[in-house]
Design an enzyme around this catalytic site. Structure first.
Site, short mmCIF file in Angstrom:
data_model
loop_
_atom_site.label_atom_id
_atom_site.label_comp_id
_atom_site.label_asym_id
_atom_site.label_seq_id
_atom_site.Cartn_x
_atom_site.Cartn_y
_atom_site.Cartn_z
N VAL A 19 1.72 61.66 89.80
CA VAL A 19 0.99 61.39 91.07
C VAL A 19 -0.37 60.81 90.60
O VAL A 19 -0.97 61.18 89.76
CB VAL A 19 0.77 62.70 91.87
CG1 VAL A 19 -0.02 62.43 93.01
CG2 VAL A 19 2.02 63.19 92.30
N CYS A 115 8.52 69.57 91.23
CA CYS A 115 6.94 69.88 91.41
C CYS A 115 6.64 71.06 92.07
O CYS A 115 7.15 71.49 93.21
CB CYS A 115 6.54 68.56 92.58
SG CYS A 115 4.82 68.78 93.05
N GLY A 214 7.60 67.84 79.01
CA GLY A 214 6.68 68.80 78.88
C GLY A 214 6.05 69.16 77.51
O GLY A 214 5.28 70.15 77.36
N ARG A 242 1.26 63.77 80.15
CA ARG A 242 -0.29 63.85 79.88
C ARG A 242 -0.81 63.02 78.61
O ARG A 242 -1.55 62.35 78.70
CB ARG A 242 -0.82 65.47 80.13
CG ARG A 242 -0.75 65.89 81.17
CD ARG A 242 -0.84 67.57 81.15
NE ARG A 242 0.25 68.19 80.33
CZ ARG A 242 0.20 68.89 79.56
NH1 ARG A 242 -1.05 69.44 78.89
NH2 ARG A 242 1.19 69.58 78.59
#
Length: 488
Positions: A19, A115, A214, A242
């Site tokens: 997002v 999510c 992850g 990330r």
């Protein structure tokens, strides 16, 4: 000619859906650095169903535009065969409607089932779907049967390995092309270790490709770690979130590029594709991380426009040059469209260059009302308005037909209502009929309305029926104020 090839999910390095991060500039940058597939940020089905598909000739993109003129999803030819559209949905028919809306512009469709955020789970989307296997099966089966592009889903793991494997086996039977597994439970966060053993158990239990996700915190710190994570999970592919957000050159086989170069490359795409400055700023802040307290970081935090962001990174000249190119292209396209309009337009249409400015008229009185009143007085059919929107700049033009004659303004307006009022003005001025402007003196429609208001009060005082005949109401329907539509 572009050849459509089915998307393969084996042996791939994939940009995860994030997002606010997974917009067009980040997706293109990840592809440049070596990503094989890129997922867009999660977009909610109800919001997408309100959008209209628009070809943006200036940016050479396909835009899905909300009623408030905000671009919800933007894509381009460069990524068309490698972008997967991720949506949030809890309804099979809505999901299918969105998939059909975007199907021709993307390489695949994904349903978010992982999510854990409250805004998603409260609407029974995201991780909330994991507790409803029947709904999962309904949504995925409907999509697989209803569209031609591959369908995937992204999940989190359940409390036990057995529960997770059983769910994934049921998902596999729907016919999806691949499944992405975030190796954490819905209540776990990035600081919790990723459960590689669960992803591995899933990989060994099903035949469809499993995409491991992850590993940014525990495993993936540079390019070589991607393979390490893949081996640890026995997955077909790896999806990175990330680590890619912090530096998208994580996908580069030769190693990281200097962060300064990465950020400048990102800014170039943000300017090139007119990315909203708040989104650009957010992504750059994620890249800077611990450098946010530096002088440059503070200047970035204070920036209030794309131009100011460019100046922070010494790219002011690039911004001005790119903006000038777009303005010239837009002007050229507008001239071309106007020439085409002049060539194909009905020569019998009476035209005039006018605009409607409500400040020039009494409150609640408009040219459309005057024209309708005149038509009734002259016993003509009521005016008929035909309004079109120009794809280039999403402006409107209206043609009004009165007594078999057509009228229009040559000027395009920012809303349908303004365009219709302008067409009414052209008609009234051509006929030599008052249009209700303040400068015209006494306004008979206002006087008529005052008389009706007085009669209304008298009737109310005497307890009479307040209902007004519909044919009288029609003359004095209050026009709602025209929306201020932001420029493209």
């Amino acid at each position: 000619m572009t050849v459509n090839t089915p998307l393969c999910f084996r042996g791939k390095k994939i940009l995860a859906p994030m997002v606010r991060v997974g917009t067009l500039p980040m997706r293109l940058l990840a592809l440049d650095y070596g990503a094989d597939i890129v997922y867009c940020e999660e977009l909610i089905d109800i919001k997408m169903l309100q959008c209209k598909r628009v070809i943006n000739e200036v940016l050479e993109t396909v835009d899905f535009v909300a009623p408030n003129d905000r671009v919800v999803f933007r894509t381009c030819e460069r990524e068309r065969q490698r972008v997967v559209f991720q949506m949030g949905s809890a309804d099979a028919e809505r999901a299918l409607a969105v998939a059909k809306l975007v199907e021709s512009d993307v390489a695949g469709i994904d349903i978010n089932m992982g999510c854990p955020k409250e805004y998603s789970t409260k609407a029974r989307m995201g991780a909330a779907l994991l507790a409803d296997p029947d709904k999962i099966e309904s949504i995925l089966t409907t999509l697989v049967k209803g569209i031609c592009k591959p369908v995937t889903c992204k999940i989190r793991i359940l409390p036990s390995v057995e529960e997770t494997v059983n769910l994934v086996k049921r998902i596999e039977k729907t016919g999806i092309a691949a499944i992405a597994v975030h190796g954490r439970k819905k209540e776990e966060r990035p600081q919790h270790p990723v459960h590689c053993d669960v992803i591995k158990a899933i990989s060994e239990a099903v035949s469809i490709p499993v995409i491991a996700n992850g590993g940014s915190h525990d495993f993936i710190k540079e390019y070589a770690d991607i393979e390490t994570f893949q081996k640890a999970t026995a997955a077909s592919s790896v999806m990175i979130a990330r680590a890619a957000m912090w530096n998208p050159s994580i996908f580069r086989r030769e190693g990281f590029c200097p962060l300064k170069d990465v950020m400048q490359d990102y800014i170039k795409y943000a300017v090139r594709y007119d990315n909203h400055y708040t989104n650009t700023k957010y992504c750059l802040c994620q890249m800077l991380r611990e450098q946010l307290e530096t002088t440059q970081g503070k200047k970035l935090h204070a920036a209030q426009s794309t131009q100011e962001i460019c100046e922070v990174f010494e790219m002011g000249d690039f911004y001005e040059e790119t903006t000038a190119i777009f303005e010239a292209k837009k002007a050229s396209l507008e001239t071309k469209i106007q020439d085409e309009d002049d060539q194909i337009e009905d020569p019998d249409v009476i035209k005039m260059a006018v605009r409607f400015d409500k400040r020039e008229y009494p409150p609640q009185i408009t040219p459309k009302m005057y024209l309708l009143e005149w038509c009734r007085k002259e016993k003509h059919p009521q005016p008929v308005y035909e309004t079109v929107q120009r794809p280039l700049d999403r402006l409107f033009c209206s043609v009004v037909t009165v007594a078999e004659q057509k009228y229009r303004s040559t000027l395009w307006d920012k809303s349908k209502k303004l365009a219709e009022q302008a067409a009414a003005i052209v008609c009234l001025r051509t006929l030599g009929v008052p249009e209700g402007k303040l400068c015209e003196g006494e306004n008979h429609l206002i006087n008529k309305r005052k008389r009706q208001d007085q009669e209304h009060l008298i009737n109310r005082d005497h307890g009479e029926d307040l209902a007004e005949p519909s044919h009288k109401k029609a003359n004095f329907i209050e026009e709602t104020s025209d929306m201020n539509v932001p420029k493209m």
